[in-house]
Design an enzyme around this catalytic site. Structure first.
Site, PDB file in Angstrom:
ATOM      1  N   ASP A  15     -12.847 -19.784 -18.047  1.00 15.08           N
ATOM      2  CA  ASP A  15     -11.969 -20.548 -17.182  1.00 15.08           C
ATOM      3  C   ASP A  15     -12.874 -21.292 -16.193  1.00 15.08           C
ATOM      4  OD1 ASP A  15      -9.673 -21.475 -15.942  1.00 15.08           O
ATOM      5  OD2 ASP A  15      -9.581 -19.779 -14.564  1.00 15.08           O
ATOM      6  N   LYS A  16     -12.375 -22.322 -15.545  1.00 16.92           N
ATOM      7  CA  LYS A  16     -13.236 -23.098 -14.646  1.00 16.92           C
ATOM      8  C   LYS A  16     -13.100 -22.633 -13.199  1.00 16.92           C
ATOM      9  CE  LYS A  16     -12.277 -27.255 -13.155  1.00 16.92           C
ATOM     10  NZ  LYS A  16     -12.520 -27.139 -11.688  1.00 16.92           N
ATOM     11  N   THR A  17     -11.946 -22.881 -12.608  1.00 17.31           N
ATOM     12  CA  THR A  17     -11.765 -22.602 -11.189  1.00 17.31           C
ATOM     13  C   THR A  17     -11.790 -21.103 -10.925  1.00 17.31           C
ATOM     14  OG1 THR A  17     -10.386 -24.571 -11.052  1.00 17.31           O
ATOM     15  CG2 THR A  17     -10.311 -23.058  -9.187  1.00 17.31           C
TER      16      THR A  17
ATOM     17  N   ASP B   3     -10.210 -15.268 -14.194  1.00 16.15           N
ATOM     18  CA  ASP B   3      -9.847 -14.539 -12.975  1.00 16.15           C
ATOM     19  C   ASP B   3      -8.612 -13.680 -13.148  1.00 16.15           C
ATOM     20  OD1 ASP B   3      -7.884 -16.421 -13.119  1.00 16.15           O
ATOM     21  OD2 ASP B   3      -8.484 -17.531 -11.337  1.00 16.15           O
ATOM     22  N   GLY B   4      -7.994 -13.706 -14.314  1.00 15.78           N
ATOM     23  CA  GLY B   4      -6.875 -12.814 -14.579  1.00 15.78           C
ATOM     24  C   GLY B   4      -5.521 -13.383 -14.240  1.00 15.78           C
ATOM     25  N   ALA B   5      -5.466 -14.509 -13.501  1.00 12.81           N
ATOM     26  CA  ALA B   5      -4.164 -15.027 -13.081  1.00 12.81           C
ATOM     27  C   ALA B   5      -3.435 -15.711 -14.235  1.00 12.81           C
ATOM     28  CB  ALA B   5      -4.359 -16.006 -11.923  1.00 12.81           C
ATOM     29  N   ASN B   6      -4.045 -16.751 -14.801  1.00 11.78           N
ATOM     30  CA  ASN B   6      -3.403 -17.481 -15.900  1.00 11.78           C
ATOM     31  C   ASN B   6      -4.009 -17.128 -17.249  1.00 11.78           C
ATOM     32  OD1 ASN B   6      -1.727 -18.981 -14.160  1.00 11.78           O
ATOM     33  ND2 ASN B   6      -3.426 -20.354 -13.701  1.00 11.78           N
ATOM     34  N   ASP B   7      -4.887 -16.148 -17.261  1.00  9.39           N
ATOM     35  CA  ASP B   7      -5.670 -15.890 -18.471  1.00  9.39           C
ATOM     36  C   ASP B   7      -5.354 -14.557 -19.127  1.00  9.39           C
ATOM     37  OD1 ASP B   7      -7.093 -18.245 -17.705  1.00  9.39           O
ATOM     38  OD2 ASP B   7      -8.279 -17.032 -16.335  1.00  9.39           O
TER      39      ASP B   7
ATOM     40  N   ASP C 149      -7.318 -27.527 -15.414  1.00  7.92           N
ATOM     41  CA  ASP C 149      -7.676 -28.672 -14.574  1.00  7.92           C
ATOM     42  C   ASP C 149      -7.815 -29.950 -15.401  1.00  7.92           C
ATOM     43  OD1 ASP C 149      -8.266 -30.056 -12.326  1.00  7.92           O
ATOM     44  OD2 ASP C 149      -9.936 -28.787 -11.691  1.00  7.92           O
TER      45      ASP C 149
END
Length: 1136
Positions: free
Chosen positions: A469-471, A830-834, A717
């Site tokens: 992931d990027k951000t 980061d676990g949020a959207n992944d 993004d």
């Protein structure tokens, strides 16, 4: 709530004749099971148990690992009449489940009886009309949002009681297993059964010392396993929690309206309407918000610690889904921090899922029933053990023939023959194999990387593709506001503004910056998305949320934003002058449309105090916002400015606004559909955020590239920003060219959309070979490719590097597609959207501050990608170590196998103390010392071998086995050539331990164990150099000295204890023979190292076949390039 008539059954793979006896059921997550109907047969059961008793209960042990044998007690029958069902999942495992039948009285259920069975905590019910079982969750699949929001009064008690029968209790409680049940499971393990068999055999053969030691070690190992399993069961039970100790307030319909009732949380069912308390709670189930807003901490599910604001959805005929509508759904196990309501209204939520069907329940099930991964090393290990059993069978045949010819007693023949099994397949093999993994796990923990699935550490050693992931992963989580670029009336963008004072306070752009966010105040501190925080801080405004003392807007405004005055004081209603009608400058936030990954934007309906009409502000992806705006309001240089900033790595957000109808009231705003107002808007400008790379990112990416581990960026993004970041961190190498694939306009309805390809920076289509480029695309292009161009997917997956504007589902699809190409795939996010991608990947790494996250097998407390490098190093070390230990244990078995057969031939056998020394001191300590090897310092292009049956692995192993046998035979030949040597005079009952044959074989084989450990201790570059493993060096030196001392032993007490010939200095010939005997291990060591150094090199084997493959590969590449639909771009009509 129920929708029984529309439940879909995947049962089309066979033709039903009469009543069906089996069916295929496919769940929403592509999990397929087969269901077969059975009836219990007493006659078959009696026969089965009789056979088990006759075979000394052995089949009962087999049932623990082969449940399919239970089918022998049943008769096949139709599913309609089945008393039991046999459920087989996609991985081939099989379970028998009992079909229950209870009374049920529900209007949508035509029968008064409910037949169901439970499999892996999921309930499957029988639909008589469709003649099939369905997952009870499918009953609510097509329930629409409007239907859910229709009934605000809940259900009555009778309906609740009947629905509990249908759905089961609202509980995800995991039973803590008793020590006895855990012990039974452990005892039925083949490893412990083999240990028991070996101990009994050795006791019968009077090997009491060794049998006792193995018994103590096995008991200790079993007790440790019992304790660890118990602790895991307790931890899982505590994590799952219990709903029976909590209560919930629900609404019940009455004749006059509705009333509140307090019920036990375990009795909640879909359809109940919850009343959420103002001070928050822990959600006992999944529920959709009906009224009000909630601030929720979802860190338990996602690892994301930023609170999320949730509100009710718009009334629409759209089918409800917890994934699509997660911004309106409160998930079980999450903590509702606060609830917000309008006036005296309550915050209501409708229960949609309970028990193991909730988000928390699904996570618990994924831990209880993890997805099985096939790894080549484990499959080859099983094959190798079977091969060793075949060798044992040959040795058993030889020993039977040998002892029968001698006329030995039957008991002796049986004992000596069964001894061969315990020698060739050592009981300590499984324990030795896990040593490397255990040490790696401990080292990872010291580096703040926690693992909930230790076997996956080895899979890290063969990592081929790593998705990032990027951000928050490659770049800093926090964004710095770089500038605001307003859109002015001259149809061009204005100058960059980095100070809010340069903009008029009442300009729509400032109003949008101050209003369009999801921030909330918790205990006086602003909380929310980091981007929103930076944007709001830039405006220098303040956020006020209504308290009991604030009655402005009739309590209908959830929040107010207003600027700070020049002297620093907040504006106040006390400044209101009724004569001049000058009201303070404040904006009320009437309704928020929260950000969603699928819509790539968020909006807010606001009203400036004193203004007659409401205003709708929106912010989001520039392309998305531009599509909502009137084209006349877009500056001419919109695309140029956007590309300029995104290509330099900035994150660009578009802003727009629209004045709403003056007749619109507050109630209308709450019912308004978002899509109806997101059109004909006026573009306001760009918000430019600077997202810098983390300090560790570039170096780790370079090291992964040097190790031939492919990197992929998959982010939500902008694609231009993603490509810029990829260039900046060297994910895209300087010599590589990027091809951006986009979707053109669809000419005709029945035609698939055209694909457009452009070389980034050159502006034209690609002209070189596909190998000269890497591909980039957005999520919408990916969706078109999957639907219309399945033939291109293989090329896209193998050459794609940058994927922008990807939603959570698309990230999971990409990981699955990579796995479909036979690649070992990792995902770091980061676990949020992944969460979906992290679970789907072979190696999922969640960057979270928690000790362990259920979202991924690995959790790193350090918020950077250095953990990827550490895991790759530890994985390669663990794989190389496990490979070495396996080969060492195989050689150890064969060394002892050959030595025992040689001694059998000379009427001798190893003594108890000799067995004890070899099996416990030498082998155990050496195997554990091998496992302590630390990982190498750098990642190399070469990877550890993974196949035990590959030529590069099996050939040197065969050579080592032949060398071992040769050296043992040479030592015996050297002994027999001595003039002073007198062989053992044997007979049918002679088994002499103290003899020269025994002494020579024992000494030579002891050296061979040390030599093999020394040879396989070499692991560079995957492990530290041999000399760095101090435990190994000390063990080898001390044991070599001890064995040499045994060979040149002048002390009779030591020789008697080890049952070897004592050294007599007066016997010069024997002394010289002992000295000559030392030459054999020295020669063996040199030859063994030479074999391993030359034949174990994979590159040497690759070069042998390189010339043969080159011509074929050239032809294949030429044909592939010609056949690839993406190249050349001029030939296919669908590519522009």
């Amino acid at each position: 709530m129920l929708n029984m008539n529309n439940a879909s059954i995947a049962n089309d793979d066979y033709e039903v004749i009469g009543e069906t006896q089996w069916q295929i059921l496919e769940n929403a997550d592509d999990y397929v099971i087969k269901i077969y109907g059975y009836k219990y047969s007493r006659i078959r059961a009696i026969i089965f148990h009789s056979v088990c008793i006759l075979l000394c209960g052995i089949p009962y042990f087999a049932l623990a690992y082969y449940p399919k044998l239970n089918r022998l007690k049943y008769l096949k029958c139709s599913l309609k009449m089945a008393e039991d069902v046999c459920v087989m999942n996609g991985e081939g495992s099989l379970n028998i489940a009992s079909v229950q039948q209870i009374d049920l009285s529900i209007s949508s259920h035509t029968d008064n009886k409910l037949r169901y069975f439970i499999y892996q905590h999921s309930r499957y019910i029988w639909l008589n009309d469709q003649g099939a079982f369905i997952n009870v969750l499918a009953l609510n699949e097509k329930i629409t949002i409007s239907l859910l929001m229709e009934n605000m009064s809940g259900i009555n008690k009778r309906q609740q009681n009947e629905l509990i029968k249908l759905y089961g209790a609202n509980s995800v409680e995991v039973e803590v297993k008793s020590y006895w049940s855990i012990f039974v499971d452990e005892v039925f393990n083949p490893f412990y059964l083999f240990q028991v068999f070996s101990i009994v055999l050795w006791s019968l053969d009077e090997y009491y010392q060794y049998a006792t030691c193995v018994f103590l070690l096995s008991t200790g190992s079993c007790l440790m396993a019992l304790y660890q399993t118990k602790q895991m069961s307790i931890n899982l039970h505590n994590m799952a929690g219990s709903t029976s100790a909590f209560t919930a307030t629900v609404l019940r319909p009455t004749r006059t309206g509705r009333e509140e009732y307090v019920v036990n949380a375990s009795r909640l069912v879909p359809g109940d309407v919850l009343v959420l308390p103002p001070d928050g709670c822990v959600m006992p189930c999944d529920a959709m918000l009906l009224t009000g807003t909630c601030i929720v901490n979802e860190s338990m599910l996602t690892g994301e610690s930023v609170p999320v604001m949730k509100g009710p959805p718009c009334i629409s005929p759209e089918p409800y889904s917890t994934e699509t509508h997660k911004r309106h759904t409160l998930f079980a196990g999450t903590h509702v921090i606060q609830t917000r309501f309008y006036g005296n209204n309550q915050v209501l939520a409708k229960v949609v899922r309970t028990g193991f069907y909730t988000a928390k329940g699904e996570l618990i099930k994924s831990i209880l029933f993890p997805k099985e991964f096939d790894f080549q090393f484990y499959k080859d290990a099983v094959k190798f053990v079977i091969f060793m059993f075949c060798i044992a069978a040959i040795g058993m045949g030889y020993s039977i023939w040998l002892y029968v010819v001698r006329g030995s007693e039957l008991g002796t023949i049986v004992l000596r023959t069964l001894d061969i099994i315990t020698i060739v397949v050592p009981p300590a093999l499984p324990a030795a194999m896990t040593a490397g993994i255990v040490y790696s796990q401990q080292r990872l923990k010291r580096n703040k990387i926690f693992c909930v699935s230790p076997p996956r550490i080895i899979i890290c050693g063969k990592l081929q593709v790593m998705c990032f992931d990027k951000t928050g992963t490659l770049t800093e989580d926090g964004l710095d506001l770089y500038a605001v670029i307003p859109s002015n009336a001259e149809e061009k963008f204005g100058r960059c503004i980095d100070d809010i004072a340069a903009l008029p306070a009442n300009s729509p752009l400032v109003q949008a910056l101050a209003s369009c966010h999801s921030l909330t105040s918790i205990q006086g501190e602003l909380k929310g998305d980091p981007l929103d925080l930076k944007m709001f801080e830039f405006t220098q405004w303040v956020l006020e949320e209504p308290g009991p003392e604030n009655t402005r807007y009739d309590n209908l405004t959830p929040a107010i934003v207003k600027p700070v005055t020049a002297n620093g004081d907040l504006q106040n209603l006390d400044n209101y002058d009724p004569f001049t009608m000058e009201m303070p400058y404040e904006i009320g936030l009437l309704r928020r449309f929260h950000f969603s990954s699928s819509q790539q934007s968020m909006g807010v309906i606001a009203r400036v105090l004193g203004q007659p009409q409401m205003v709708y502000f929106v912010k989001g992806a520039p392309e998305k916002v531009a599509g909502m705006c009137d084209q006349a309001s877009l500056p001419d240089n919109f695309s140029m400015i956007l590309n300029e900033y995104t290509s330099n790595g900035f994150r660009v957000i578009g802003l727009a606004h629209k004045k709403l109808d003056r007749k619109m009231k507050w109630v209308d705003a709450q019912r308004l559909k978002r899509e109806s107002i997101e059109c004909d808007m006026t573009f306001l400008g760009f918000l430019v955020m600077q997202n810098s790379l983390k300090p560790e990112t570039t170096q780790v990416i370079k090291e992964l590239h040097d190790a031939n581990i492919r990197q992929i960026m998959v982010t939500g993004d902008n694609i231009m920003t993603a490509m810029s970041v990829a260039r900046g961190c060297c994910m895209v190498q300087p010599h590589q060219r990027l091809v951006l694939i986009t979707v053109g306009q669809q000419q005709l309805p029945d035609q698939r959309p055209a694909l457009c390809m452009e070389v980034v920076g050159e502006g034209g289509p690609p002209k070189l070979s596909i190998d000269a480029y890497v591909l980039a695309m957005e999520g919408k292009t990916w969706a078109v490719l999957r639907t219309h161009y399945p033939e291109l997917m293989s090329t896209i997956v193998n050459k794609g590097m940058i994927f922008g504007r990807f939603g959570p589902d698309q990230k999971t699809q990409l990981v699955t597609a990579l796995q479909g190409e036979g690649l070992v795939v990792g995902m770091c996010g980061d676990g949020a959207n992944d969460c979906g991608a992290l679970k789907a990947a072979h190696v999922g790494i969640s960057l979270s501050e928690a000790d362990a996250s259920v979202a991924a097998p690995f959790t790193s407390q350090e918020q950077n990608i250095r953990c990827v490098k550490l895991l790759a190093l530890e994985g390669r070390c663990a794989l190389s170590t496990s490979f070495a230990i396996f080969k060492y244990m195989a050689l150890y078995s064969l060394i002892q196998f050959f030595s025992i057969l040689i001694l059998y031939n000379f009427y001798s056998i190893l003594g108890n103390n000799q067995f004890l020394y070899i099996d416990l001191v030498l082998t155990t300590i050496l195997a554990l010392s091998l496992g302590r090897a630390s990982p190498g310092p750098v990642l190399t292009k070469q990877t550890p071998p993974v196949s035990l049956v590959a030529l590069a692995s099996i050939l040197p192993l065969i050579m080592q086995v032949l060398l071992v046998l040769t050296m043992q035979l040479v030592s015996i030949y050297l002994l027999q050539s001595q003039l002073w040597f007198n062989p053992v005079q044997g007979s049918h009952d002679v088994e002499q331990i103290l003899c020269w044959e025994n002494t020579v074989i024992f000494i030579v084989t002891s050296f061979q164990y040390l030599i093999m450990a020394c040879v396989y201790a070499k692991g560079w570059p995957f492990r530290q150099p041999f000399c760095a493993n101090y435990c190994m060096v000390i063990t080898l030196v001390t044991q070599s000295v001890f064995v040499t001392l045994l060979l040149l032993c002048p002390w009779s007490w030591l020789a008697d204890f080890m049952e070897i010939e004592v050294m007599d200095m007066a016997e010069t010939d024997q002394t010289m023979f002992r000295a000559y005997l030392l030459i054999i291990p020295v020669l063996h060591l040199m030859l063994a190292i030479a074999i391993e150094a030359t034949l174990s090199d994979q590159d040497r084997f690759a070069s042998i076949f390189q010339m043969l493959r080159r011509r074929c590969s050239d032809k294949e590449e030429a044909s592939t390039e010609a056949a690839c639909p993406l190249w050349p771009p001029r030939s296919p009509s669908h590519i522009c």
